[in-house]
Design a protein around this motif. Structure first.
Motif, PDB file in Angstrom:
ATOM      1  N   GLY A  59     -64.593  -8.769 -21.371  1.00 14.70           N
ATOM      2  CA  GLY A  59     -65.908  -8.601 -21.994  1.00 14.70           C
ATOM      3  C   GLY A  59     -66.870  -9.739 -21.726  1.00 14.70           C
ATOM      4  N   THR A  60     -67.983  -9.696 -22.434  1.00 13.94           N
ATOM      5  CA  THR A  60     -69.037 -10.705 -22.258  1.00 13.94           C
ATOM      6  C   THR A  60     -68.905 -11.779 -23.344  1.00 13.94           C
ATOM      7  OG1 THR A  60     -70.493  -9.503 -23.767  1.00 13.94           O
ATOM      8  CG2 THR A  60     -70.638  -8.942 -21.411  1.00 13.94           C
ATOM      9  N   LYS A  61     -69.580 -12.879 -23.124  1.00 14.25           N
ATOM     10  CA  LYS A  61     -69.605 -13.977 -24.108  1.00 14.25           C
ATOM     11  C   LYS A  61     -70.191 -13.457 -25.427  1.00 14.25           C
ATOM     12  CE  LYS A  61     -69.664 -18.535 -25.202  1.00 14.25           C
ATOM     13  NZ  LYS A  61     -69.833 -18.458 -26.641  1.00 14.25           N
ATOM     14  N   GLU A  62     -71.167 -12.584 -25.326  1.00 20.65           N
ATOM     15  CA  GLU A  62     -71.812 -12.014 -26.523  1.00 20.65           C
ATOM     16  C   GLU A  62     -70.791 -11.227 -27.349  1.00 20.65           C
ATOM     17  OE1 GLU A  62     -75.492  -9.006 -27.716  1.00 20.65           O
ATOM     18  OE2 GLU A  62     -74.949  -9.279 -25.605  1.00 20.65           O
ATOM     19  N   ASN A  63     -69.982 -10.403 -26.678  1.00 24.61           N
ATOM     20  CA  ASN A  63     -68.948  -9.627 -27.376  1.00 24.61           C
ATOM     21  C   ASN A  63     -67.932 -10.547 -28.043  1.00 24.61           C
ATOM     22  OD1 ASN A  63     -70.057  -7.240 -26.611  1.00 24.61           O
ATOM     23  ND2 ASN A  63     -68.429  -6.610 -25.229  1.00 24.61           N
ATOM     24  N   GLN A  64     -67.542 -11.592 -27.307  1.00 22.66           N
ATOM     25  CA  GLN A  64     -66.557 -12.545 -27.846  1.00 22.66           C
ATOM     26  C   GLN A  64     -67.096 -13.204 -29.113  1.00 22.66           C
ATOM     27  OE1 GLN A  64     -65.742 -15.232 -24.531  1.00 22.66           O
ATOM     28  NE2 GLN A  64     -65.546 -13.452 -23.200  1.00 22.66           N
ATOM     29  N   ASP A  65     -68.358 -13.631 -29.061  1.00 20.86           N
ATOM     30  CA  ASP A  65     -68.963 -14.310 -30.221  1.00 20.86           C
ATOM     31  C   ASP A  65     -69.059 -13.376 -31.425  1.00 20.86           C
ATOM     32  OD1 ASP A  65     -69.144 -16.577 -28.739  1.00 20.86           O
ATOM     33  OD2 ASP A  65     -71.288 -16.384 -28.275  1.00 20.86           O
ATOM     34  N   LYS A  66     -69.371 -12.098 -31.153  1.00 18.90           N
ATOM     35  CA  LYS A  66     -69.484 -11.117 -32.255  1.00 18.90           C
ATOM     36  C   LYS A  66     -68.142 -10.935 -32.947  1.00 18.90           C
ATOM     37  CE  LYS A  66     -73.325  -8.196 -30.705  1.00 18.90           C
ATOM     38  NZ  LYS A  66     -73.623  -6.975 -29.927  1.00 18.90           N
ATOM     39  N   ILE A  67     -67.076 -10.826 -32.138  1.00 16.47           N
ATOM     40  CA  ILE A  67     -65.736 -10.640 -32.710  1.00 16.47           C
ATOM     41  C   ILE A  67     -65.339 -11.874 -33.507  1.00 16.47           C
ATOM     42  CG2 ILE A  67     -63.270 -10.423 -32.130  1.00 16.47           C
ATOM     43  CD1 ILE A  67     -64.359  -8.589 -29.780  1.00 16.47           C
ATOM     44  N   LYS A  68     -65.645 -13.040 -32.977  1.00 19.25           N
ATOM     45  CA  LYS A  68     -65.308 -14.282 -33.683  1.00 19.25           C
ATOM     46  C   LYS A  68     -66.004 -14.322 -35.047  1.00 19.25           C
ATOM     47  CE  LYS A  68     -64.636 -18.230 -31.422  1.00 19.25           C
ATOM     48  NZ  LYS A  68     -64.896 -19.490 -30.710  1.00 19.25           N
ATOM     49  N   GLU A  69     -67.293 -13.974 -35.065  1.00 18.15           N
ATOM     50  CA  GLU A  69     -68.047 -13.984 -36.328  1.00 18.15           C
ATOM     51  C   GLU A  69     -67.439 -13.005 -37.333  1.00 18.15           C
ATOM     52  OE1 GLU A  69     -70.408 -16.032 -37.408  1.00 18.15           O
ATOM     53  OE2 GLU A  69     -70.090 -17.076 -35.515  1.00 18.15           O
ATOM     54  N   ARG A  70     -67.109 -11.813 -36.853  1.00 15.34           N
ATOM     55  CA  ARG A  70     -66.534 -10.803 -37.747  1.00 15.34           C
ATOM     56  C   ARG A  70     -65.162 -11.240 -38.255  1.00 15.34           C
ATOM     57  NH1 ARG A  70     -66.387  -5.583 -34.424  1.00 15.34           N
ATOM     58  NH2 ARG A  70     -65.447  -4.726 -36.299  1.00 15.34           N
ATOM     59  N   CYS A  71     -64.406 -11.894 -37.408  1.00 12.89           N
ATOM     60  CA  CYS A  71     -63.084 -12.392 -37.799  1.00 12.89           C
ATOM     61  C   CYS A  71     -63.224 -13.454 -38.890  1.00 12.89           C
ATOM     62  CB  CYS A  71     -62.361 -12.952 -36.573  1.00 12.89           C
ATOM     63  SG  CYS A  71     -60.749 -13.670 -36.947  1.00 12.89           S
ATOM     64  N   ILE A  72     -64.194 -14.339 -38.734  1.00 10.29           N
ATOM     65  CA  ILE A  72     -64.436 -15.391 -39.743  1.00 10.29           C
ATOM     66  C   ILE A  72     -64.761 -14.741 -41.090  1.00 10.29           C
ATOM     67  CG2 ILE A  72     -65.992 -17.269 -40.425  1.00 10.29           C
ATOM     68  CD1 ILE A  72     -66.232 -17.876 -37.325  1.00 10.29           C
ATOM     69  N   SER A  73     -65.609 -13.702 -41.066  1.00  6.27           N
ATOM     70  CA  SER A  73     -65.992 -13.001 -42.310  1.00  6.27           C
ATOM     71  C   SER A  73     -64.797 -12.300 -42.938  1.00  6.27           C
ATOM     72  CB  SER A  73     -67.071 -11.945 -42.030  1.00  6.27           C
ATOM     73  OG  SER A  73     -68.193 -12.559 -41.470  1.00  6.27           O
ATOM     74  N   ALA A  74     -63.907 -11.745 -42.084  1.00  9.69           N
ATOM     75  CA  ALA A  74     -62.747 -10.993 -42.593  1.00  9.69           C
ATOM     76  C   ALA A  74     -61.698 -11.906 -43.219  1.00  9.69           C
ATOM     77  CB  ALA A  74     -62.123 -10.188 -41.463  1.00  9.69           C
ATOM     78  N   GLU A  75     -61.669 -13.186 -42.802  1.00 10.15           N
ATOM     79  CA  GLU A  75     -60.668 -14.149 -43.287  1.00 10.15           C
ATOM     80  C   GLU A  75     -59.247 -13.588 -43.209  1.00 10.15           C
ATOM     81  OE1 GLU A  75     -61.753 -15.295 -47.250  1.00 10.15           O
ATOM     82  OE2 GLU A  75     -63.337 -16.632 -46.570  1.00 10.15           O
ATOM     83  N   PRO A  76     -58.748 -13.328 -42.002  1.00  7.80           N
ATOM     84  CA  PRO A  76     -57.391 -12.765 -41.881  1.00  7.80           C
ATOM     85  C   PRO A  76     -56.339 -13.677 -42.501  1.00  7.80           C
ATOM     86  CG  PRO A  76     -58.230 -13.448 -39.730  1.00  7.80           C
ATOM     87  CD  PRO A  76     -59.363 -13.562 -40.690  1.00  7.80           C
ATOM     88  N   LYS A  77     -55.308 -13.036 -43.071  1.00  5.92           N
ATOM     89  CA  LYS A  77     -54.312 -13.803 -43.828  1.00  5.92           C
ATOM     90  C   LYS A  77     -52.903 -13.640 -43.268  1.00  5.92           C
ATOM     91  CE  LYS A  77     -56.836 -15.457 -47.305  1.00  5.92           C
ATOM     92  NZ  LYS A  77     -57.827 -16.138 -46.545  1.00  5.92           N
ATOM     93  N   TYR A  78     -52.643 -12.526 -42.557  1.00  8.35           N
ATOM     94  CA  TYR A  78     -51.258 -12.303 -42.134  1.00  8.35           C
ATOM     95  C   TYR A  78     -51.207 -11.716 -40.724  1.00  8.35           C
ATOM     96  CZ  TYR A  78     -52.725  -7.906 -44.372  1.00  8.35           C
ATOM     97  OH  TYR A  78     -53.448  -6.806 -44.750  1.00  8.35           O
ATOM     98  N   GLY A  79     -50.001 -11.355 -40.318  1.00  4.14           N
ATOM     99  CA  GLY A  79     -49.764 -10.951 -38.932  1.00  4.14           C
ATOM    100  C   GLY A  79     -48.767 -11.922 -38.334  1.00  4.14           C
TER     101      GLY A  79
END
Length: 342
Positions: free
Chosen positions: A284-304
């Motif tokens: 993907g593009t840098k823009e897509n990567q940044d969007k996923i990173k932002e959404r991940c930060i908001s989601a605050e993943p806890k497990y996996g």
């Protein structure tokens, strides 16, 4: 920080016996480098609002500060009051096997923690898995450990996992560990037979179905994916495994769509975010990567599984969500490039 301290002072006034407030106050000092303040707060918490978690955090602070004897003393104190809290035995075993010198004496100490833990908490899958992994690598604690000792360790680990499954039938995590242990030992046929039995015992386990897709020979992956989707159409592990399959076939848009489904189904599952981010780093593009990173930060993943293996590692305890995302994605891409070389 001062403002946060004020808020916590008010919370103390309202809830002087609240475990949550004591731990929040200790965490604030701990994370701002005020270790002695955090230590005093945890000591007071043990006196005034004692819980198993308070003992665990107290021991964790000393472990992080490399005061291993103090950490182990707190663990023993905690176990004497809360003998059915599995995480105290886990931390005791991990300190003896990972942090202290690698020798037979510390191997035996780690074993004892897990044995005591399993007597009191026989239904905790993580304790069984840690105990079996210790046996699997027991030969590394002995300077004369050779192939024969490594084989003996695998045999012991196998027996432990069999006993674990007898004690806890239909536990997908225990089946998955048994399958992977045989793979690590180079017993591919046995791993395949165990996976077949595992899927009979836990036919709708997304964890097992996803593993079955990822480890199948190329020609069988499509049929295994179709079977997994039929059994678990809404399981994020299965959806992410199918997305990874599309990514490996260079079907970029399909992969993106399925990764998107996986993170929406369970935003707290860090592995899906990391797989999605690793995919975008490759395709993907840098823009897509940044969007996923932002959404991940908001989601605050806890497990996996992958997520916690990185984020719960003592060396990474202070890592932020974006740092963790980068590290887990790097691990995924590294593994992928090794598999390509092999």
């Amino acid at each position: 920080v001062d403002k946060a301290r004020e808020i916590l002072t008010d919370a103390f006034a309202a809830n002087p016996d609240s475990e949550q407030v004591w731990l929040a106050a200790a965490k604030l000092e701990w994370e701002t480098g005020e270790i002695e303040r955090a230590r005093v707060l945890l000591q007071r918490a043990r006196e005034r609002a004692s819980t198993a978690r308070v003992y665990m955090k107290s021991a964790l602070l000393e472990r992080e500060e490399k005061n291993f004897d103090d950490a182990l003393a707190l663990i023993e104190e905690g176990i004497s009051t809360y003998p059915t809290f599995p995480k105290l035995y886990m931390m005791g075993g991990q300190i003896c096997s990972n942090d202290l010198d690698t020798n037979k004496s510390n191997l035996d100490r780690a074993r004892k923690f897990y044995q005591r833990g399993l007597q009191k908490c026989p239904n905790d899958a993580v304790l069984w898995i840690l105990a079996s992994r210790l046996e699997e690598r027991a030969h590394t604690f002995d300077s004369s450990g050779g192939a024969a000792k490594a084989g003996a360790g695998v045999t012991k680990a196998r027996s432990l996992l069999e006993l674990a499954r007898l004690t806890n039938p239909k536990d997908a995590n225990l089946w998955l560990e048994a399958v992977r242990m045989e793979r690590r030992a180079g017993n591919e046929k046995l791993a395949g037979a165990l996976m077949a039995r595992a899927l009979q015992d836990c036919p709708t386990s997304g964890l097992l179905l996803a593993e079955n897709i990822m480890t199948a020979p190329r020609v069988e992956q499509k049929s295994k994916s179709a079977d997994a989707i039929k059994r678990c159409p809404e399981d994020p592990h299965v959806i992410a495994a199918v997305a990874s399959l599309f990514a490996s076939e260079r079907k970029t848009e399909k992969a993106r769509k399925w990764f998107e489904r996986a993170v929406i189904l369970d935003p707290k599952l860090g592995d899906s975010w990391a797989r999605y981010y690793a995919f975008e780093k490759e395709a993907g593009t840098k823009e897509n990567q940044d969007k996923i990173k932002e959404r991940c930060i908001s989601a605050e993943p806890k497990y996996g599984e992958l997520w916690t293996s990185v984020m719960k590692n003592m060396a990474n305890r202070r890592k932020t969500t974006p740092e963790g995302l980068e590290m887990v994605a790097h691990k995924i891409l590294e593994k992928k490039s090794q598999e390509t070389l092999n």
